[in-house]
Each structure stands twice: as C-alpha cells, then as structure tokens.
Motif scaffolding. Structure first.
Motif, PDB file in Angstrom:
ATOM      1  N   PRO A   8     112.045  46.358  76.922  1.00  0.00           N
ATOM      2  CA  PRO A   8     112.497  44.988  76.633  1.00  0.00           C
ATOM      3  C   PRO A   8     112.192  44.049  77.800  1.00  0.00           C
ATOM      4  CG  PRO A   8     114.166  46.542  75.976  1.00  0.00           C
ATOM      5  CD  PRO A   8     113.109  47.339  76.683  1.00  0.00           C
ATOM      6  N   ILE A   9     111.628  42.898  77.486  1.00  0.00           N
ATOM      7  CA  ILE A   9     111.156  41.993  78.533  1.00  0.00           C
ATOM      8  C   ILE A   9     112.320  41.300  79.247  1.00  0.00           C
ATOM      9  CG2 ILE A   9     109.851  39.845  78.901  1.00  0.00           C
ATOM     10  CD1 ILE A   9     107.941  40.985  76.666  1.00  0.00           C
ATOM     11  N   TYR A  10     113.396  40.983  78.499  1.00  0.00           N
ATOM     12  CA  TYR A  10     114.505  40.282  79.156  1.00  0.00           C
ATOM     13  C   TYR A  10     115.117  41.158  80.257  1.00  0.00           C
ATOM     14  CZ  TYR A  10     118.386  42.824  76.934  1.00  0.00           C
ATOM     15  OH  TYR A  10     119.279  43.786  76.559  1.00  0.00           O
ATOM     16  N   MET A  11     115.121  42.479  80.037  1.00  0.00           N
ATOM     17  CA  MET A  11     115.663  43.379  81.059  1.00  0.00           C
ATOM     18  C   MET A  11     114.761  43.422  82.295  1.00  0.00           C
ATOM     19  SD  MET A  11     117.076  46.241  78.433  1.00  0.00           S
ATOM     20  CE  MET A  11     117.272  47.617  79.497  1.00  0.00           C
ATOM     21  N   ARG A  36     112.711  26.942  81.150  1.00  0.00           N
ATOM     22  CA  ARG A  36     111.439  26.467  80.604  1.00  0.00           C
ATOM     23  C   ARG A  36     110.287  26.700  81.601  1.00  0.00           C
ATOM     24  NH1 ARG A  36     108.508  23.890  77.096  1.00  0.00           N
ATOM     25  NH2 ARG A  36     109.700  24.393  75.274  1.00  0.00           N
ATOM     26  N   ALA A  39     109.561  30.430  81.803  1.00  0.00           N
ATOM     27  CA  ALA A  39     108.843  30.900  80.604  1.00  0.00           C
ATOM     28  C   ALA A  39     107.356  30.607  80.730  1.00  0.00           C
ATOM     29  CB  ALA A  39     109.414  30.240  79.353  1.00  0.00           C
ATOM     30  N   ARG A  43     104.631  33.401  81.183  1.00  0.00           N
ATOM     31  CA  ARG A  43     104.067  33.428  79.832  1.00  0.00           C
ATOM     32  C   ARG A  43     104.913  34.297  78.887  1.00  0.00           C
ATOM     33  NH1 ARG A  43      98.432  35.025  80.364  1.00  0.00           N
ATOM     34  NH2 ARG A  43      97.986  32.969  81.121  1.00  0.00           N
ATOM     35  N   VAL A  44     106.169  33.885  78.751  1.00  0.00           N
ATOM     36  CA  VAL A  44     107.104  34.625  77.909  1.00  0.00           C
ATOM     37  C   VAL A  44     107.829  33.642  76.994  1.00  0.00           C
ATOM     38  CG1 VAL A  44     109.347  35.792  78.012  1.00  0.00           C
ATOM     39  CG2 VAL A  44     107.478  36.597  79.422  1.00  0.00           C
ATOM     40  N   ASN A  45     108.203  34.113  75.838  1.00  0.00           N
ATOM     41  CA  ASN A  45     108.966  33.306  74.891  1.00  0.00           C
ATOM     42  C   ASN A  45     110.197  32.690  75.575  1.00  0.00           C
ATOM     43  OD1 ASN A  45     110.926  32.622  72.847  1.00  0.00           O
ATOM     44  ND2 ASN A  45     109.608  33.706  71.424  1.00  0.00           N
ATOM     45  N   PRO A  46     110.373  31.372  75.479  1.00  0.00           N
ATOM     46  CA  PRO A  46     111.517  30.728  76.139  1.00  0.00           C
ATOM     47  C   PRO A  46     112.871  31.315  75.710  1.00  0.00           C
ATOM     48  CG  PRO A  46     109.965  29.074  75.363  1.00  0.00           C
ATOM     49  CD  PRO A  46     109.492  30.389  74.832  1.00  0.00           C
ATOM     50  N   ASN A  47     112.966  31.785  74.488  1.00  0.00           N
ATOM     51  CA  ASN A  47     114.230  32.374  74.046  1.00  0.00           C
ATOM     52  C   ASN A  47     114.527  33.701  74.756  1.00  0.00           C
ATOM     53  OD1 ASN A  47     114.690  30.270  72.245  1.00  0.00           O
ATOM     54  ND2 ASN A  47     113.584  31.303  70.597  1.00  0.00           N
ATOM     55  N   THR A  48     113.464  34.432  75.109  1.00  0.00           N
ATOM     56  CA  THR A  48     113.639  35.688  75.859  1.00  0.00           C
ATOM     57  C   THR A  48     114.148  35.384  77.263  1.00  0.00           C
ATOM     58  OG1 THR A  48     111.744  36.586  74.632  1.00  0.00           O
ATOM     59  CG2 THR A  48     112.473  37.814  76.569  1.00  0.00           C
ATOM     60  N   ARG A  51     117.759  34.468  77.117  1.00  0.00           N
ATOM     61  CA  ARG A  51     118.610  35.652  77.000  1.00  0.00           C
ATOM     62  C   ARG A  51     118.830  36.295  78.368  1.00  0.00           C
ATOM     63  NH1 ARG A  51     117.392  40.756  72.965  1.00  0.00           N
ATOM     64  NH2 ARG A  51     119.223  41.981  73.553  1.00  0.00           N
TER      65      ARG A  51
ATOM     66  N   ILE B 167     103.533  28.130  74.409  1.00  0.00           N
ATOM     67  CA  ILE B 167     104.828  28.141  75.100  1.00  0.00           C
ATOM     68  C   ILE B 167     105.209  26.727  75.542  1.00  0.00           C
ATOM     69  CG2 ILE B 167     106.050  28.926  77.166  1.00  0.00           C
ATOM     70  CD1 ILE B 167     104.493  31.513  76.976  1.00  0.00           C
ATOM     71  N   SER B 189     104.454  39.127  74.624  1.00  0.00           N
ATOM     72  CA  SER B 189     105.662  38.563  75.218  1.00  0.00           C
ATOM     73  C   SER B 189     106.014  37.195  74.624  1.00  0.00           C
ATOM     74  CB  SER B 189     105.490  38.451  76.736  1.00  0.00           C
ATOM     75  OG  SER B 189     104.323  37.727  77.033  1.00  0.00           O
ATOM     76  N   LEU B 190     105.228  36.771  73.652  1.00  0.00           N
ATOM     77  CA  LEU B 190     105.429  35.457  73.049  1.00  0.00           C
ATOM     78  C   LEU B 190     106.304  35.522  71.801  1.00  0.00           C
ATOM     79  CD1 LEU B 190     103.474  33.466  74.530  1.00  0.00           C
ATOM     80  CD2 LEU B 190     102.486  33.027  72.302  1.00  0.00           C
ATOM     81  N   GLU B 209     112.193  42.793  70.911  1.00  0.00           N
ATOM     82  CA  GLU B 209     112.896  43.469  72.016  1.00  0.00           C
ATOM     83  C   GLU B 209     113.641  44.709  71.524  1.00  0.00           C
ATOM     84  OE1 GLU B 209     111.720  42.331  74.909  1.00  0.00           O
ATOM     85  OE2 GLU B 209     113.352  41.123  75.740  1.00  0.00           O
TER      86      GLU B 209
END
Lengths: 128, 234
Positions: A8-11, A36, A39, A43-48, A51, B167, B189-190, B209
């Motif tokens: 998991p990326i958030y971890m 923002r 992210a 280069r990761v989803n802002p929602n991740t 979290r 993004i 990761s997007l 995730e």
C-alpha cells in the motif's frame, strides 16, 4: 521517491516521513509539503496522500494548522519510539528470512559479526 | 455516480460486454485495465452516450448519459481534432461548446505540458497530440473525465508528463476520472479503484490499496494473474 507497488502506497509515504524524522532530517516544527504539492512531487493520487497525512495526524506525527500548512509535531520521545519500532521490524524481518533459509541462531550471530567487523588486512574470512 | 446494471453490448457477432455491473463514484480516479479487445473502449463510449447498451442500463447521476453529455469530458482513443486546427483554434472551439471551460486552468496547464497555442494538430508528433487532447479535457470543470487509452503508442517521458498533468489537473472531491489502459505501469500510483476486464466481463474490481494489502502484489502482477486465470477457464 520510488514506491514498491506491491505494498500500500499510503503506508510507504508514512514510513518515508518516519525515516526522515528518525534521521532528524525533519524536526518538530518543520513544515512539510501540502498534500497537493506532495502528490505532484511523488506522482501519487492526491486522495492517497490525504489518507497518509490523515493517519499521521491521528498518530500525532504531524499537525495541520488552518491556513498555515502541515508541520512535524513528533518530538524527541516519539522519535526514539519510532526508531525502536522501525529497527525492531527490520530485525524481525531479517531474522525471519535467515531462519527460513535454514540458518541456526548461533550461525546467524556469527555471520552478522563477521559482516559487521571490519576485516583486518590480510585476514581471510570464511564467508558462508 | 455512474452505474452499470446488467449491461451487455454486441457488435455483430462480437460480444463486447457481457452482463456488466459496476459503479463509479465522484471523487475517485478509477483504472479500467484489460488487454486489447477486452471491452474497455465500449465502457467509455457507453458512459459518453455514444453507444447504447443492447441490454441493461447505464445511468449517470440517475439519468440517461445522453441527457448529461455536458457533464462528461471525453478523451477518445482516436484523433478527433481537425489536422488543420492550431491548438488555440481547438481550444476556442471547445470553449464555445462547453460552459464549464476553465480558461485559467487551460493557461496553467499549457506550459506545464510544454505545449504552444500555435501548434498545428496535423503537424505535431503523436505524443504532442496526445498532450493536446489531454489539455482540452483537463481544462473543463466537468464532473466526469473519461480518458480512453491516453498512453497508447506514447513514449515513456511523455507518458510521465501525461500522468503528472492528470494529478495536477485533478479536482479532488468533485471530479471522477476514469482511465482505460493496458499500460498500468505509469498509473499504478494514480488510481484508487481498479476494474480488470477481459472478454467483456469484469474479472476483478476493488480498491487499489486494499488489493495490494491483501495480495502483496502490484496491480501489474495482479493483472497478469487475473488474466492468466481467465484464459485457463476457456
């Protein structure tokens, strides 16, 4: 930062901040990028990222002040605690992997010592 | 919210979609993954209201997609821009069509994507054209953004530029982005939600995730596993 896409990326984002704090590269009161900005940097989803930041807030690692940004709130005590926890995790993983290769604990100890001690000139070490 | 209920679609003898059920909610980036011919573009066209289901329903906020066309920004797989247009002319054309055109966002993303308004669509590279197409959809405040194969045939660096722009342009919380592709690497990761589709059927779907946590695998690895199993059933 390169992510291991099988975890998991958030971890991984949280762990990255923990490592920065443990190495004292980030200290209490230091400002970190906004969600923002972060992210876009990694280069990761802002929602991740959201979290990850939310979890860090819940752990009192960081705090977000309205209109000012997000700051490290972990002090020295928490830094020590995180260092202990992360080191323990790494050790457990190492020991588990070595045992799964069939090494006895005494052997693991000997090998560790051998790897850690700087070799003296001309000395031959039997590597297993 | 976009809802598919028992949606089937045929093109002559070819079954493009077979009893598909799924939902896309606002505020998420969803990846639709599958090999060529899996049914990805068909899903996009059904949402865009360009094709209609033979059976079942596609609803967009409870309505027929055709009635909600202005709430969709659709990037088609094909080159839909006139080759004699400059980027500026294309932007002018689209901005007169859609009230949600965001000129500030357009001007912000233009240099970010290394594009110029004088570029002529028929005379620029495929990668530049892909970026122009992306710019023109990201500059709209549409609640639903459909990107159909935005990476196909595009070089690695340009693919990264496209991912970065998605993004940057993403309106968190208010916008749903749906990306169809068979090249997962760039967008691992997007995406937060994933749908793996093969031979017109959903093989697996869920939270990205969560899937990583449960399987200790990347989405690329999961895709290989899913489609290998899928093929064994035949």
């Amino acid at each position: 930062m390169d992510f291991d896409n099988s975890q998991p990326i958030y971890m991984q984002i949280i762990d990255e901040y923990k490592k920065n704090i443990i190495r004292s590269e980030l200290k209490k009161g230091d400002k970190i990028p906004s969600q923002r900005e972060y992210a876009q940097i990694v280069r990761v989803n802002p929602n991740t990222v959201q979290r990850a930041y939310r979890e860090m807030e819940n752990m009192d690692m960081v705090e977000t002040l309205r209109g000012q940004g997000t700051f490290i709130s972990a002090g020295e005590q928490m830094r020590e605690q995180m260092a202990k926890e992360m080191a323990a995790k790494v050790m457990q993983h190492f020991i588990h992997e070595m045992r799964s290769l069939g090494y006895e604990d005494t052997m693991i100890m000997a090998m560790l010592k051998c790897e850690l001690e700087p070799m003296e000139e001309g000395e031959q070490v039997d590597r297993i | 919210m976009i809802e598919f209920r028992n949606v089937s679609k045929r093109f002559g003898p070819v079954v493009a979609l077979n009893s598909v059920n799924m939902e896309f909610s606002a505020g998420n980036i969803t990846g639709i993954f599958g090999p060529n011919g899996a049914g990805k573009s068909t899903i996009m066209k059904l949402i865009a209201g360009i094709n209609y289901p033979d059976q079942g329903n596609v609803k967009l906020d409870g309505e027929n997609p055709r009635a909600k066309r202005e709430s969709i920004a659709y990037l088609p797989e094909i080159d839909h821009l006139y080759p004699w247009w400059t980027l500026r002319q294309a932007a002018d054309f689209i901005s007169t069509f859609y009230r949600d055109w965001d000129c500030d966002r357009y001007k912000e993303l233009l240099p970010f994507l290394n594009l110029h308004e004088q570029m002529i669509m028929g005379k620029i590279s495929k990668g530049q054209r892909a970026k122009c197409k992306l710019l023109l959809v990201l500059a709209r405040k549409a609640p639903y953004l459909l990107l159909d194969e935005p990476f196909s045939g595009i070089d690695l660096l340009t693919r990264e530029e496209i991912a970065d722009a998605v993004i940057k342009g993403y309106r968190e919380g208010e916008q749903a982005i749906i990306i169809s592709t068979h090249e997962i690497d760039e967008i691992e990761s997007l995406v937060e939600k994933v749908v793996f589709i093969d031979q017109g059927r959903i093989q697996l779907s869920g939270d990205a995730e969560q899937l990583r946590m449960e399987r200790n695998k990347s989405l690329v690895e999961i895709m290989k596993e899913v489609f290998r199993h899928g093929n064994q059933q035949i």
